[in-house]
Write a protein that holds these residues in place. Sequence first.
Motif, mmCIF file in Angstrom:
data_model
loop_
_atom_site.group_PDB
_atom_site.id
_atom_site.type_symbol
_atom_site.label_atom_id
_atom_site.label_comp_id
_atom_site.label_asym_id
_atom_site.label_seq_id
_atom_site.Cartn_x
_atom_site.Cartn_y
_atom_site.Cartn_z
ATOM 1 N N TYR A 63 0.890 -1.993 -13.282
ATOM 2 C CA TYR A 63 0.369 -2.292 -11.947
ATOM 3 C C TYR A 63 -1.147 -2.502 -11.985
ATOM 4 O O TYR A 63 -1.896 -1.889 -11.225
ATOM 5 C CB TYR A 63 0.732 -1.170 -10.977
ATOM 6 N N PRO A 73 -11.467 -0.231 -1.641
ATOM 7 C CA PRO A 73 -10.569 -0.388 -2.807
ATOM 8 C C PRO A 73 -10.842 -1.702 -3.530
ATOM 9 O O PRO A 73 -10.903 -2.767 -2.909
ATOM 10 C CB PRO A 73 -9.169 -0.382 -2.189
ATOM 11 N N ARG A 126 -6.467 -1.234 -8.987
ATOM 12 C CA ARG A 126 -5.438 -0.204 -9.116
ATOM 13 C C ARG A 126 -4.840 -0.268 -10.513
ATOM 14 O O ARG A 126 -4.935 -1.288 -11.215
ATOM 15 C CB ARG A 126 -4.331 -0.398 -8.074
ATOM 16 N N LEU A 152 -0.755 7.347 -10.501
ATOM 17 C CA LEU A 152 -1.306 6.120 -9.944
ATOM 18 C C LEU A 152 -2.789 6.326 -9.654
ATOM 19 O O LEU A 152 -3.212 7.415 -9.270
ATOM 20 C CB LEU A 152 -0.579 5.728 -8.660
ATOM 21 N N SER A 176 -1.504 2.028 -12.966
ATOM 22 C CA SER A 176 -0.639 3.193 -13.190
ATOM 23 C C SER A 176 -0.769 3.609 -14.640
ATOM 24 O O SER A 176 -0.993 2.777 -15.519
ATOM 25 C CB SER A 176 0.823 2.868 -12.871
ATOM 26 N N ARG A 221 -7.222 9.454 -7.879
ATOM 27 C CA ARG A 221 -5.805 9.627 -8.163
ATOM 28 C C ARG A 221 -5.017 9.507 -6.864
ATOM 29 O O ARG A 221 -5.393 10.069 -5.840
ATOM 30 C CB ARG A 221 -5.550 10.971 -8.831
ATOM 31 N N VAL A 222 -3.922 8.776 -6.928
ATOM 32 C CA VAL A 222 -3.101 8.523 -5.746
ATOM 33 C C VAL A 222 -2.074 9.635 -5.609
ATOM 34 O O VAL A 222 -1.383 9.978 -6.573
ATOM 35 C CB VAL A 222 -2.392 7.162 -5.863
ATOM 36 N N ILE A 256 -6.464 4.359 -7.890
ATOM 37 C CA ILE A 256 -7.126 3.299 -7.131
ATOM 38 C C ILE A 256 -8.622 3.371 -7.410
ATOM 39 O O ILE A 256 -9.218 4.462 -7.381
ATOM 40 C CB ILE A 256 -6.857 3.421 -5.618
ATOM 41 N N GLY A 282 -0.636 7.536 0.021
ATOM 42 C CA GLY A 282 -1.318 7.017 -1.160
ATOM 43 C C GLY A 282 -0.515 5.907 -1.825
ATOM 44 O O GLY A 282 -1.074 4.888 -2.244
ATOM 45 N N ARG A 283 0.807 6.094 -1.912
ATOM 46 C CA ARG A 283 1.649 5.049 -2.510
ATOM 47 C C ARG A 283 1.631 3.777 -1.664
ATOM 48 O O ARG A 283 1.635 2.661 -2.196
ATOM 49 C CB ARG A 283 3.084 5.547 -2.696
ATOM 50 N N GLU A 303 -0.872 2.731 0.201
ATOM 51 C CA GLU A 303 -2.149 2.067 -0.051
ATOM 52 C C GLU A 303 -2.123 1.357 -1.405
ATOM 53 O O GLU A 303 -2.623 0.227 -1.548
ATOM 54 C CB GLU A 303 -3.305 3.071 -0.011
ATOM 55 N N PHE A 304 -1.530 1.998 -2.401
ATOM 56 C CA PHE A 304 -1.439 1.432 -3.741
ATOM 57 C C PHE A 304 -0.657 0.114 -3.716
ATOM 58 O O PHE A 304 -1.094 -0.898 -4.298
ATOM 59 C CB PHE A 304 -0.754 2.455 -4.657
#
Length: 387
Positions: free
Chosen positions: A100, A70, A73, A61, A75, A10-11, A63, A16-17, A19-20
């Motif tokens: 996403y 990674p 991904r 979000l 959402s 979980r992001v 990943i 984290g955002r 990286e997403f």
Amino acid sequence: MGSVEVVIDRVEGKLGREEFVDLGRSFATREPHWVPQLRSEQLELVDPARNPFFGHADHQLFIARRNGTPVGRISAHIDRLALDLPREQGFGPGAGMFGYFDAEDEAVAHALLHAAEDWLREQGMNRALGPISMSIWEEPGLLVKGQDHDPMIMMGHHPEHYQHWIESAGYARAKTLLTYDLDVTGDFPPLIRRIVQSGERNDRITVRPVDTARWDEEVAIILEILNDAWSDNWGFVPFTPAEIANAGKKLKPIIHADINLIAELDGKPVAFMLTFPDVNAVLRKIRGRLFPFGWFHLLRWLRRPRNAAMRVPLMGVRRELHNSRLASQLAFMMIGQIRDVATVRYGTRRAEIGWILDDNQGMKAIADAIGSEINREYAIYERSLVD
């Protein structure tokens, strides 16, 4: 490698955002027709502090990783306004969404979809629809036709194999969204020209450019018409006041008054048509980077786009005029006026109209009548979450 366990994280938080978003950008670079977007804008779309969509939405979000690397991904999100809509309009009670969506392979794709579904079940949802990234007004649907040419402004672009991976996870198509390509260098057919000329002689009708000096007021007028005109459409979720203000702020840099029109009947605004120059043309040149010199090229192009393709993303006519001859007449008048201005002032040769719902017979008839052809299809998928 396929036998290595896929771990879904979980992001959380700003890092984290980032990286997403960066993971999505890295997947996009694999596509030959990908056009790099501004990273800052992509970050804003997933930031609850900056995107007013999150004022009426819950989200998570995710990943996917293999051996710490990674590999995908997704959402999962719930638009609380969509829950209040009738089921026959696409959403309604129990309707969650995913978006996403990017994956290295089918196993990763299924793991991500299962993670999104589990989160939606935890929130009490009984259906999953997607991909919708993330508001229905942002990038709805998966590109299933049209991967062989560049996307236009604010259009998603996805590889062909994503369709198989989503369908193999048990999803069925719920709705198809269409875009139409139009050569604007030619004239309308004789019948359409007569319809336009008749409207131009009608003293009750005025078609005017938006007034950028009163931009906030004009945005409010446009989105009030939109909320009325589209209220019965599949997937419609009304704009909130905060979203209207945010849309006005974000759209202003790409608005040229002479190709964005409001139609009035007896002095009352009853229809509108928005047209955006395809900024993707310059974003490709600057590789989606504002620094060190990308901002200069972008601002110069936005002031006066040249040889610019155009996209008509939104138009609307008030419900009271739906199914009337006047509704199509206003549409033809606005299209004709925009075409004339765009070809002369901006060197435009082609335009794209859409999205158009596959069951919107009125808009499809208008698109067909002016000689445009379908050049992209986007699919929104659905799956029950009840075992």
